[in-house]
Write an enzyme that holds these catalytic residues in place. Structure first.
Site, PDB file in Angstrom:
ATOM      1  N   CYS A 136      40.669 -22.447  90.468  1.00  0.00           N
ATOM      2  CA  CYS A 136      41.371 -23.196  91.522  1.00  0.00           C
ATOM      3  C   CYS A 136      41.837 -22.408  92.737  1.00  0.00           C
ATOM      4  O   CYS A 136      41.643 -22.859  93.861  1.00  0.00           O
ATOM      5  CB  CYS A 136      42.564 -23.916  90.909  1.00  0.00           C
ATOM      6  SG  CYS A 136      42.041 -25.194  89.760  1.00  0.00           S
ATOM      7  N   THR A 146      41.524 -32.069  92.033  1.00  0.00           N
ATOM      8  CA  THR A 146      42.102 -31.608  93.295  1.00  0.00           C
ATOM      9  C   THR A 146      41.136 -31.998  94.413  1.00  0.00           C
ATOM     10  O   THR A 146      40.001 -31.517  94.450  1.00  0.00           O
ATOM     11  CB  THR A 146      42.296 -30.078  93.265  1.00  0.00           C
ATOM     12  OG1 THR A 146      43.087 -29.764  92.120  1.00  0.00           O
ATOM     13  CG2 THR A 146      42.974 -29.579  94.524  1.00  0.00           C
ATOM     14  N   LYS A 160      41.667 -14.502  82.841  1.00  0.00           N
ATOM     15  CA  LYS A 160      42.935 -14.020  82.277  1.00  0.00           C
ATOM     16  C   LYS A 160      42.855 -14.125  80.758  1.00  0.00           C
ATOM     17  O   LYS A 160      41.848 -14.561  80.211  1.00  0.00           O
ATOM     18  CB  LYS A 160      44.111 -14.805  82.844  1.00  0.00           C
ATOM     19  CG  LYS A 160      44.153 -16.280  82.458  1.00  0.00           C
ATOM     20  CD  LYS A 160      45.431 -16.913  83.001  1.00  0.00           C
ATOM     21  CE  LYS A 160      45.540 -18.369  82.593  1.00  0.00           C
ATOM     22  NZ  LYS A 160      46.728 -19.016  83.129  1.00  0.00           N
ATOM     23  N   LYS A 186      28.310 -32.045  75.428  1.00  0.00           N
ATOM     24  CA  LYS A 186      29.763 -31.862  75.357  1.00  0.00           C
ATOM     25  C   LYS A 186      30.385 -32.959  74.503  1.00  0.00           C
ATOM     26  O   LYS A 186      31.216 -32.693  73.630  1.00  0.00           O
ATOM     27  CB  LYS A 186      30.380 -31.958  76.768  1.00  0.00           C
ATOM     28  CG  LYS A 186      30.423 -30.679  77.517  1.00  0.00           C
ATOM     29  CD  LYS A 186      31.331 -30.826  78.735  1.00  0.00           C
ATOM     30  CE  LYS A 186      31.525 -29.484  79.396  1.00  0.00           C
ATOM     31  NZ  LYS A 186      32.436 -29.512  80.514  1.00  0.00           N
TER      32      LYS A 186
HETATM   33  P1  NAD Z   1      35.370 -28.751  84.617  1.00  0.00           P
HETATM   34  O1  NAD Z   1      34.165 -28.322  85.370  1.00  0.00           O
HETATM   35  O2  NAD Z   1      35.854 -27.928  83.475  1.00  0.00           O
HETATM   36  O3  NAD Z   1      35.137 -30.233  84.062  1.00  0.00           O
HETATM   37  C1  NAD Z   1      34.588 -31.270  84.802  1.00  0.00           C
HETATM   38  C2  NAD Z   1      33.835 -32.226  83.864  1.00  0.00           C
HETATM   39  O4  NAD Z   1      33.285 -33.294  84.652  1.00  0.00           O
HETATM   40  C3  NAD Z   1      32.665 -31.586  83.127  1.00  0.00           C
HETATM   41  O5  NAD Z   1      32.806 -31.806  81.732  1.00  0.00           O
HETATM   42  C4  NAD Z   1      31.433 -32.295  83.689  1.00  0.00           C
HETATM   43  O6  NAD Z   1      30.399 -32.464  82.718  1.00  0.00           O
HETATM   44  C5  NAD Z   1      32.014 -33.642  84.098  1.00  0.00           C
HETATM   45  N1  NAD Z   1      31.218 -34.351  85.088  1.00  0.00           N
HETATM   46  C6  NAD Z   1      30.585 -33.847  86.177  1.00  0.00           C
HETATM   47  N2  NAD Z   1      29.940 -34.841  86.844  1.00  0.00           N
HETATM   48  C7  NAD Z   1      30.171 -35.982  86.154  1.00  0.00           C
HETATM   49  C8  NAD Z   1      29.778 -37.334  86.341  1.00  0.00           C
HETATM   50  N3  NAD Z   1      29.027 -37.703  87.384  1.00  0.00           N
HETATM   51  N4  NAD Z   1      30.180 -38.239  85.431  1.00  0.00           N
HETATM   52  C9  NAD Z   1      30.957 -37.869  84.374  1.00  0.00           C
HETATM   53  N5  NAD Z   1      31.378 -36.614  84.144  1.00  0.00           N
HETATM   54  C10 NAD Z   1      30.979 -35.675  85.032  1.00  0.00           C
HETATM   55  O7  NAD Z   1      36.520 -28.921  85.707  1.00  0.00           O
HETATM   56  P2  NAD Z   1      38.096 -28.752  85.481  1.00  0.00           P
HETATM   57  O8  NAD Z   1      38.464 -27.324  85.441  1.00  0.00           O
HETATM   58  O9  NAD Z   1      38.527 -29.635  84.389  1.00  0.00           O
HETATM   59  O10 NAD Z   1      38.633 -29.296  86.882  1.00  0.00           O
HETATM   60  C11 NAD Z   1      38.569 -30.662  87.210  1.00  0.00           C
HETATM   61  C12 NAD Z   1      39.387 -30.892  88.459  1.00  0.00           C
HETATM   62  O11 NAD Z   1      40.760 -30.564  88.208  1.00  0.00           O
HETATM   63  C13 NAD Z   1      38.986 -30.048  89.667  1.00  0.00           C
HETATM   64  O12 NAD Z   1      39.188 -30.798  90.835  1.00  0.00           O
HETATM   65  C14 NAD Z   1      39.957 -28.894  89.630  1.00  0.00           C
HETATM   66  O13 NAD Z   1      40.176 -28.340  90.918  1.00  0.00           O
HETATM   67  C15 NAD Z   1      41.216 -29.576  89.135  1.00  0.00           C
HETATM   68  N6  NAD Z   1      42.162 -28.687  88.434  1.00  0.00           N
HETATM   69  C16 NAD Z   1      41.701 -27.758  87.548  1.00  0.00           C
HETATM   70  C17 NAD Z   1      42.606 -26.934  86.883  1.00  0.00           C
HETATM   71  C18 NAD Z   1      42.126 -25.868  85.922  1.00  0.00           C
HETATM   72  O14 NAD Z   1      42.917 -24.979  85.597  1.00  0.00           O
HETATM   73  N7  NAD Z   1      40.904 -25.900  85.431  1.00  0.00           N
HETATM   74  C19 NAD Z   1      43.985 -27.075  87.104  1.00  0.00           C
HETATM   75  C20 NAD Z   1      44.423 -28.052  87.995  1.00  0.00           C
HETATM   76  C21 NAD Z   1      43.489 -28.852  88.659  1.00  0.00           C
END
Ligand code: NAD
Length: 480
Positions: A287, A144, A348, A49
């Protein structure tokens, strides 16, 4: 004390920020913080990534996070204000703020799986312990996380003997598909801290964001900030489920109820939101499902009755598959050995995110009903769907063929299932007429065909969320 910090705010607002986790939330947050002039290092343990994002190539960026405007934003700031790294120890010195944007998926029992979060936190705590520059650093939960996680965060930092460290809860509210503009002009920024000095550091981070008049900046306790995220998301899902569970059902069961007029009439009241009132085959995304499940779990632990949330969740899950059942029960359609076109695979429009997409359950239900093949198309998510529907997980997924247009999906199919709201599906009636002969069945999970009556007049069968089945003159049940 607070005044003293406020005065300093005038002197220094460029912060050194690490964003840990470069997914949908982290990558957008990193890019937009960099646009506002902060020095941002986006950190992830996934080397592929980080390589892709550092390349600046749109194709490689959108392969991982497909958000309109994001690749352009990254290119604009990369190398000036935005940097990428997989090595915490190289980037930790001089950091003011670390945002944790790690995945928090659900466990089987609905509780939140903090494995990724804890693993990243351990690495961060160890790096912070060894830093030489002992300036105040705030570690911020943007993921979250369950109510009380800020306390857990502080205890991990303390047990690693990290000095001069504060914690904050600053939940993210972005909606995928519009994440970049929303991050630039958020409707609210919620910051939960226990110490004034940490509030001030976060004020510096966000001082440029809040120049927009519509942004509400709310400072509160970490627990309240954590709760705001869960209450907001479950309220949104409950509102969607209300329309699907009550509004849509009225239109499906009682003659002469026009769901679109019902919606217009109800939402003419300015107290009632238009958002969420469009009936559908369920809401997906990373989410809603996991957050409501987590809140149910958290409330049960403090003996709160969760029937209302359970009902919202159940209505939403049922919505994802019930059109298939309606086709059988209300139209007598037999799916066995049929070819079904499925349009809209991501949860979506304008995203390639397949997480909890309604299409997953719908396709599984179709395969369970014995269809011979599925011709699937999504303008952005075909590649992501191939990963989701990996035949090693379910051999039936071999029956899915991916095509590069709606037209190609409909060609040779026996019925059509529209599962998402991509704009290009709105004008499908002409394509349907070109590619499929009546009484071809159209299952419309998003009410995407405004001129369906013309199709019905020509003999097609139209079955949409929110309406009774409409069989054309030459339909299978013999109506004339
Ligand atoms: P995602 O899975 O797209 O991204 C998470 C990232 O964390 C990945 O790139 C992964 O490689 C990295 N990661 C995992 N373990 C790791 C580690 N030990 N060290 C470093 N990096 C690591 O997740 P997301 O959709 O971005 O969501 C992240 C958080 O935000 C979640 O808690 C989610 O509930 C919240 N959230 C998401 C959204 C959404 O629409 N996607 C909206 C609001 C809140």
């Amino acid at each position: 004390q607070l005044m003293a910090y406020r005065l300093q705010l005038k002197e220094r607002v460029i912060m050194k920020i690490i964003v840990a986790g470069t997914g949908y939330v982290g990558l957008v947050h990193a890019a937009v913080c960099a646009e506002f002039g902060h020095e941002v290092i986006a950190y992830d343990n996934d080397e592929k990534k980080i390589e892709a994002f550092s390349s600046g190539e749109t194709d490689r960026i959108v392969h991982y996070v497909n958000e309109p405007g994001l690749a352009d934003s990254i290119r604009k700031v990369y190398g000036k204000h935005l940097f990428f790294s997989t090595k915490l120890k190289d980037i930790i010195e001089g950091t003011d703020v670390i945002f944790l944007c790690l995945p928090t998926p659900p466990n089987m029992d609905g509780s939140t799986n903090l494995t990724y979060y804890d693993a990243a936190l351990e690495d961060i705590a160890k790096s912070l312990k060894n830093r030489k520059d002992l300036r105040r650093v705030v570690v911020v939960n943007k993921s979250t996380v369950p109510i009380g996680t800020a306390i857990h965060l502080k205890s991990v930092l303390d047990s690693n003997k990290v000095e001069n460290v504060g914690v904050a809860s600053n939940p993210e509210f972005l909606a995928e598909g519009t994440a970049v503009p929303e991050a630039r002009k958020p409707d609210r920024i919620i910051v939960g801290c226990n110490e004034d000095q940490d509030f001030i550091i976060l004020q510096r981070v966000y001082s440029k964001f809040v120049h927009h008049v519509q942004t509400k900046y709310i400072e509160t306790s970490p627990e309240t900030a954590e709760a705001i995220k869960y209450v907001a998301n479950t309220m949104l899902l409950t509102y969607i489920s209300f329309w699907n569970g009550i509004g849509a059902k009225l239109g499906e069961k009682i003659p002469n109820i026009r769901i679109d007029d019902l919606r217009l009439g109800v939402t003419a009241d300015k107290r009632i939101s238009t958002w969420g009132s469009f009936v559908s085959n369920g809401a997906g995304g990373s989410c809603f499902g996991k957050d409501i499940a987590s809140l149910i779990y958290q409330l049960r632990r403090v003996n709160v009755d969760t029937k209302m949330l359970e009902a919202s969740f159940e209505v939403n899950e049922n919505q994802k598959v019930y059109l298939v059942d309606r086709a059988i029960n209300e139209n007598g359609f037999q799916f066995n050995n049929k070819t079904i076109a499925v349009l809209g695979l991501a949860f979506k429009k304008n995203t390639n995110d397949m997480r909890d997409a309604s299409s997953i359950k719908a396709i599984e239900r179709l395969l369970g009903k014995g269809v011979s093949s599925i011709r699937a198309y999504d303008p952005l998510a075909n590649d992501a769907a191939k990963l989701e529907f990996n035949p090693s997980r379910n051999v039936l997924f071999e029956k899915i063929q991916y095509v590069d247009s709606a037209r190609a999906a409909i060609e040779g199919s026996d019925a059509l299932f529209i599962s998402s709201d991509c704009e290009e599906f709105r004008g499908l009636s002409r394509t349907i007429e070109d590619m499929a002969a009546p009484p071809y069945l159209i299952l419309d999970g998003r009410r995407m065909i405004p001129d369906f009556e013309i199709l019905v007049e020509k003999g097609y069968t139209y079955l949409a969320v929110g309406s009774m089945v409409m069989e054309g003159a030459v339909a299978g049940t013999g109506s004339s």
